[in-house]
Write a protein that holds these residues in place. Structure first.
Motif, PDB file in Angstrom:
ATOM      1  N   GLY A 133      -1.282   2.675  -1.022  1.00 39.63           N
ATOM      2  CA  GLY A 133      -2.013   1.965   0.031  1.00 39.63           C
ATOM      3  C   GLY A 133      -2.737   2.936   0.941  1.00 39.63           C
ATOM      4  N   TYR A 134      -3.861   3.453   0.491  1.00 43.53           N
ATOM      5  CA  TYR A 134      -4.662   4.388   1.283  1.00 43.53           C
ATOM      6  C   TYR A 134      -5.966   3.737   1.741  1.00 43.53           C
ATOM      7  N   SER A 135      -6.869   3.482   0.796  1.00 44.97           N
ATOM      8  CA  SER A 135      -8.226   3.031   1.138  1.00 44.97           C
ATOM      9  C   SER A 135      -8.231   1.674   1.823  1.00 44.97           C
ATOM     10  N   LEU A 196      -0.948   9.017  12.572  1.00 46.96           N
ATOM     11  CA  LEU A 196      -0.725   8.291  11.325  1.00 46.96           C
ATOM     12  C   LEU A 196       0.678   8.562  10.801  1.00 46.96           C
ATOM     13  N   SER A 197       1.222   7.602  10.057  1.00 49.15           N
ATOM     14  CA  SER A 197       2.536   7.778   9.439  1.00 49.15           C
ATOM     15  C   SER A 197       2.493   7.294   7.996  1.00 49.15           C
ATOM     16  N   PHE A 198       3.320   7.900   7.176  1.00 48.96           N
ATOM     17  CA  PHE A 198       3.414   7.602   5.747  1.00 48.96           C
ATOM     18  C   PHE A 198       4.628   6.693   5.547  1.00 48.96           C
ATOM     19  N   VAL A 246       1.413  14.511   5.118  1.00 47.52           N
ATOM     20  CA  VAL A 246       2.089  14.009   3.917  1.00 47.52           C
ATOM     21  C   VAL A 246       1.067  13.433   2.938  1.00 47.52           C
ATOM     22  N   ALA A 247       0.099  12.672   3.457  1.00 44.47           N
ATOM     23  CA  ALA A 247      -0.906  12.056   2.584  1.00 44.47           C
ATOM     24  C   ALA A 247      -1.742  13.089   1.860  1.00 44.47           C
ATOM     25  N   MET A 248      -2.124  14.157   2.569  1.00 42.37           N
ATOM     26  CA  MET A 248      -2.907  15.218   1.933  1.00 42.37           C
ATOM     27  C   MET A 248      -2.055  15.993   0.924  1.00 42.37           C
ATOM     28  N   GLY A 249      -0.769  16.156   1.235  1.00 46.05           N
ATOM     29  CA  GLY A 249       0.125  16.805   0.288  1.00 46.05           C
ATOM     30  C   GLY A 249       0.242  16.013  -0.995  1.00 46.05           C
ATOM     31  N   LEU A 250       0.305  14.686  -0.870  1.00 41.50           N
ATOM     32  CA  LEU A 250       0.374  13.839  -2.054  1.00 41.50           C
ATOM     33  C   LEU A 250      -0.868  13.998  -2.923  1.00 41.50           C
TER      34      LEU A 250
END
Length: 406
Positions: A133-135, A196-198, A246-250
């Motif tokens: 669930g990103y975009s 933001l949070s993951f 975290v999102a960029m790490g993923l």
């Protein structure tokens, strides 16, 4: 550079081929070749059962930097060997790759031991499927512009779970997923990548999570839009407010062996296009005598080989921050050109479907593989980060060029 495999790799190849041959029977044999980008609607039930079969065999989580979850860890070359044998036997398209290749490495890198113990076993067994669930409608390539919010439910003590409200789009496999990892804004008034949070959200929340398929030009609907209306987020990975990191790490995990697996599928598609070109040579007015078309086919083959060597060269490296963007640029354009070649080699015949279509029949029933390939690959240079965004990343973060004016 030496791209050959060692004795241990060849021994693994024999064992992998034997296991796949033994287990690809019954409904799994019927599901061979089904699934994958553009065809995720095919054989979902059998492919989900096959995921559990892979889990029982320990073939899920080969590249995890953790063990003890029933997964057999393999070297990088071993993972490539497995992927090659998997593709050679046309095993069913994976439905658990998002959990295995994206979420699991992220949990290992950023999650707590409790989160790893809760979620990794289900992924390794092939029992819990995930979507991303990103975009959002207003934040596709510009991920930092997301507007989905999450508010912590007030409870005495440390506070309760987050309640997520908003919309995500282009969510692959959302109809079949059990869980979704969601990037949401948890700090009121925050902007861009701050606040933001993951979050981890269970999909089975009637009235709080609504999945609506998006019908594509090819007639299929593997992409979806997902609406959250106060959905409960069970966990926060990496700590509240650290979602961007975290999102960029993923996203950095979307390379290496997974890129090579993708290229194996591309090679099979190229073989079909070449076979169609040969078959079309016997037809009146065939296009096989066109030297420009022949040159395009040869170039397509050469570019695929180059992409493979480049992926092998960068396998296991972490120093090149632009590698994922370079890879996306290469394969996105290559695959789109393959779709164009798929219809070009057939000439005028490509404009007609293989069977008559009538009102009431699914649209995709009137399309063959080459036509679906052409229609689906129009999106390759857009989804997963458009070509323009990838070039900006390379220019600004790798080459150090000035940013574009806001």
């Amino acid at each position: 550079m030496d791209f050959s495999f060692g004795a241990e790799d060849e021994e693994l190849r024999t064992r992998a081929r034997a296991w796949l041959t033994e287990h690809l029977v019954g409904p799994y044999a019927d599901a061979r070749g089904l699934g994958g980008p553009g065809s995720e609607h095919e054989g979902v039930g059998a492919r989900r059962a096959w995921e559990r079969e892979l889990g029982r065999g320990g073939w899920i989580g080969q590249g995890w930097e953790a063990e003890g979850y029933g997964n057999r860890r393999l070297s990088l070359t071993g993972q490539v060997v497995w992927a090659e044998e998997y593709a050679a036997l046309r095993a069913p398209g994976r439905v658990g790759h998002i959990g295995e290749n994206l979420l699991a490495p992220t949990l290992i890198a950023y999650g707590s031991p409790e989160q790893q113990g809760r979620f990794l076993p289900g992924i390794a067994r092939g029992e819990e499927l995930w979507c991303q669930g990103y975009s959002e409608p207003g934040a596709g390539s510009d991920l930092a512009g997301i507007r989905t919010t999450a508010v912590r439910e007030p409870r005495p003590g440390t506070g309760g779970p987050f309640r997520v409200t908003g919309q995500k789009i282009w969510t692959s496999l959302a109809r079949d997923a059990d869980w979704c990892f969601v990037l949401a804004r948890t700090e009121t008034g925050s902007r861009r990548h701050h606040g933001l949070s993951f979050l981890l959200v269970r999909m089975d929340q009637p009235g709080r999570v609504d999945v609506r398929p998006i019908r594509q030009m090819s007639g299929t609907s593997e992409f979806n839009e997902v609406f959250f209306d106060g959905a409960v987020a069970a966990e926060v990975v990496g700590g509240e407010g650290n979602g961007w990191t975290v999102a960029m790490g993923l996203l950095a995990f979307e390379r290496g062996v997974s890129t090579l697996v993708q290229q194996i599928g591309f090679a099979a598609e190229l073989e079909r296009v070449l076979a169609a070109h040969v078959a079309a040579g016997a037809a009146p007015g065939a296009a096989d005598g066109d030297p420009v078309l022949r040159e395009r086919l040869v170039r397509q083959w050469a570019e695929l080989r180059t992409m493979r060597w480049n992926a092998l060269r960068t396998l296991g490296t972490t120093a090149d921050a632009g590698a994922p963007s370079v890879a996306k640029l290469l394969w996105g354009g290559w695959h789109r050109r393959l779709g164009e070649l798929a219809v070009a080699v057939r000439g005028a015949a490509a404009s007609a479907g293989p069977a008559p279509w009538a009102p009431g029949l699914p649209y995709e029933r009137g399309l063959d593989e080459e036509q679906r390939l052409f229609l689906f690959t129009r999106a390759d240079t857009i989804y997963g980060g458009s070509d323009e965004i990838q070039r900006n990343i390379i220019a600004e973060r790798v080459l150090g060029l000035p940013k574009e004016p806001s």
